[in-house]
Write an enzyme that holds these catalytic residues in place. Sequence first.
Site, PDB file in Angstrom:
ATOM      1  N   HIS A  33       6.578   3.483  11.768  1.00 33.06           N
ATOM      2  CA  HIS A  33       7.453   3.284  10.495  1.00 33.06           C
ATOM      3  C   HIS A  33       8.092   4.541   9.900  1.00 33.06           C
ATOM      4  CE1 HIS A  33       4.057   4.928   8.904  1.00 33.06           C
ATOM      5  NE2 HIS A  33       4.398   5.071   7.627  1.00 33.06           N
ATOM      6  N   ASP A  34       7.957   5.749  10.507  1.00 29.01           N
ATOM      7  CA  ASP A  34       8.557   6.938  10.222  1.00 29.01           C
ATOM      8  C   ASP A  34       9.407   7.478  11.387  1.00 29.01           C
ATOM      9  OD1 ASP A  34       6.990   7.180   7.841  1.00 29.01           O
ATOM     10  OD2 ASP A  34       5.383   8.168   8.886  1.00 29.01           O
TER      11      ASP A  34
ATOM     12  N   ASP B  38      -3.679   8.603   6.270  1.00 25.39           N
ATOM     13  CA  ASP B  38      -2.383   9.388   6.259  1.00 25.39           C
ATOM     14  C   ASP B  38      -2.588  10.928   6.141  1.00 25.39           C
ATOM     15  OD1 ASP B  38       0.766   8.671   5.701  1.00 25.39           O
ATOM     16  OD2 ASP B  38       0.133   9.918   3.771  1.00 25.39           O
TER      17      ASP B  38
ATOM     18  N   GLU C  86      -3.818  10.658  10.937  1.00 29.25           N
ATOM     19  CA  GLU C  86      -2.421  11.204  11.230  1.00 29.25           C
ATOM     20  C   GLU C  86      -2.458  12.618  10.704  1.00 29.25           C
ATOM     21  OE1 GLU C  86       2.003  10.533   9.757  1.00 29.25           O
ATOM     22  OE2 GLU C  86       0.578  10.720   8.167  1.00 29.25           O
TER      23      GLU C  86
ATOM     24  N   ASP D 219      -4.760   1.602   5.649  1.00 32.67           N
ATOM     25  CA  ASP D 219      -3.963   2.889   5.663  1.00 32.67           C
ATOM     26  C   ASP D 219      -4.772   3.601   4.477  1.00 32.67           C
ATOM     27  OD1 ASP D 219      -1.955   4.847   5.715  1.00 32.67           O
ATOM     28  OD2 ASP D 219      -0.784   3.668   6.646  1.00 32.67           O
TER      29      ASP D 219
END
Length: 570
Positions: free
Chosen positions: A338-339, A212, A266, A113
């Site tokens: 995970h969100d 991210d 993302e 990430d």
Amino acid sequence: MTSTSNAPTWWDDAVVYQIYPRSFNDSTPDDATADAIAGDGVGDIPGIVEKLDYIADLGVDVVWLTPVYDSPLNDYGYDVRDYRSTLDEFGTMRDWERLRDGLHERDVRLIMDLVVNHTSSEHEWFERSRRKEDPYIDYYVWRESDDGPPNNWDSLFGGPAWTYDEVRGAYYLHLFDETQPDLNWTNPAVREDVYEMMRWWLDKDVDGFRMDVINFISKTDGLPDGHPSEVVTGSEHFINGPHVEEYLWEMHDEVLADYDVLTVGEMPGISVEDALAYAGTDAPLDMVFHFEHMRLDEGEADPWNFSDWKLTDLKETFTLWQEGLYPDGWNALYLNNHDQPRMVSRFGDDEAYRVESAKLLGTLLHTLRGTPFVYQGEEIGMTNVPFESVDEFTDVETIRYVERMLERDDVENFDDIGDAVRYGSRDNARTPVQWNDSANAGFTTGEPWLTVNPNYTEINVESARADTDSVWHYYRRLIDLRHDHDVLVSGRYELLLPDHPEIYAYLRRGEEQRALVVLNFSTEPSRFELPEEVSVDDPTLLLANYDVDAQDSPAGVRLRPYEARVYLLD
Ligand code: TEU
């Protein structure tokens, strides 16, 4: 070299498995190399190493590891204190190397990430920037102001996007939590530091990055006020800002072009056109995560004001992206991460048809054009969590939302918003992976950092692997299917029956073959009729989530609740 063309790549038929290390597996105390962190209730890197064979058995090709860097954990790792070291409670760099090597030995690649829109406020750059030390003075977005925040922008986690720093005597911008100051990408030294860090990881044989909120890195010059909005004021000035493409091209040319790696950005708030610019044929990245299907049940003004989503809207959204990115783009496909809440609780039925609907959703994910991203626990059909009290939530976004709502006159106590929070909280995705039916689902011998879903006695890896009809075995078959049938990788998507309220059906048209996917998104049976213009020569059933009579023709079928079938038509 990262791809700027349509040429074949190593990830064309790959499936990615996302690991959120905190919740994946806590190493067991008898593991001599991991004494200090084993059994402390927090998942760690040695805990992932213990599960390497599990990951390989599932058949996935790539692991995306969410942040394991040193961090004060205000946003559980998305607030990086040091990009070049691992968080103590996750393990050492040596542990990380064991993980990388263990994956590579099993032919599984590893992507990391990359969180570079912001750092933690404990990062050395920020500590020195707030003290105006060279060369860090302009590493963040600082503004002096005597009468409150410099503009009206909101943070995505609620409240103003600016916080006053006593040390520097100025406001700094943070699009997320106040402990996550935004880096100043207009400063070439910041960009060079980021690129150097990326090369450092790539030279450690990392196979790519998930980036991210990478379309937030450029803000409108002058940081003007945004149009007042009930959702996030100012977002038109920081989402897809003026220099995002330029910076990503620079990153491509200075770093990515030298490595054969996978990059996925993302990107909340992008259109198909934006996606083509960022990750189309001649573009700096390989693929992007958009959020449009994640918005279908969210409120316009308040995302937490959830309502029922409609299958016709879901079809419309996927169709827009499937058609829009053909042939020049490539989708990064996901139904949860995970969100987000667990997909089976959101888009399926986590009670009577949990297994059937988890398989149906997996079928959708693996038969669209793009790269499927499977989030840990999805492969056993893990569900949302019946959180009982507000104290059980640990996620900063959830906690900030609850705080904001409790200040309002029309919200008396947590119960008034409890259903929405239980449905939408990111903590649903972050409870420990359920490995078996022993204490704490086999996740830890200590006290787990977050509630274990009480359904672990029934839903767990051990029982799923023992049952050949489980979601787990079905996922293995789905992953194999993509490896074995090129039509599912590269075939052109064509929607059938756009207005059908319960059935989602589509073709994938390859050069030599066609595949047909039929999904009944309903707790009731539903009749599927293949449109007459679609010919069926010699159909072969590739996969189904119910027993299917071999004589059944896909031309007309009565589908059972959440039934999913995949056929080859020629
Ligand atoms: O998420 C970006 C993002 O847009 C989230 O705010 C998301 O929309 C929201 O959480 C949905 O509930 C990334 C990371 O994936 C997330 O974990 C981080 O908190 C965030 O960036 C800040 O780094």
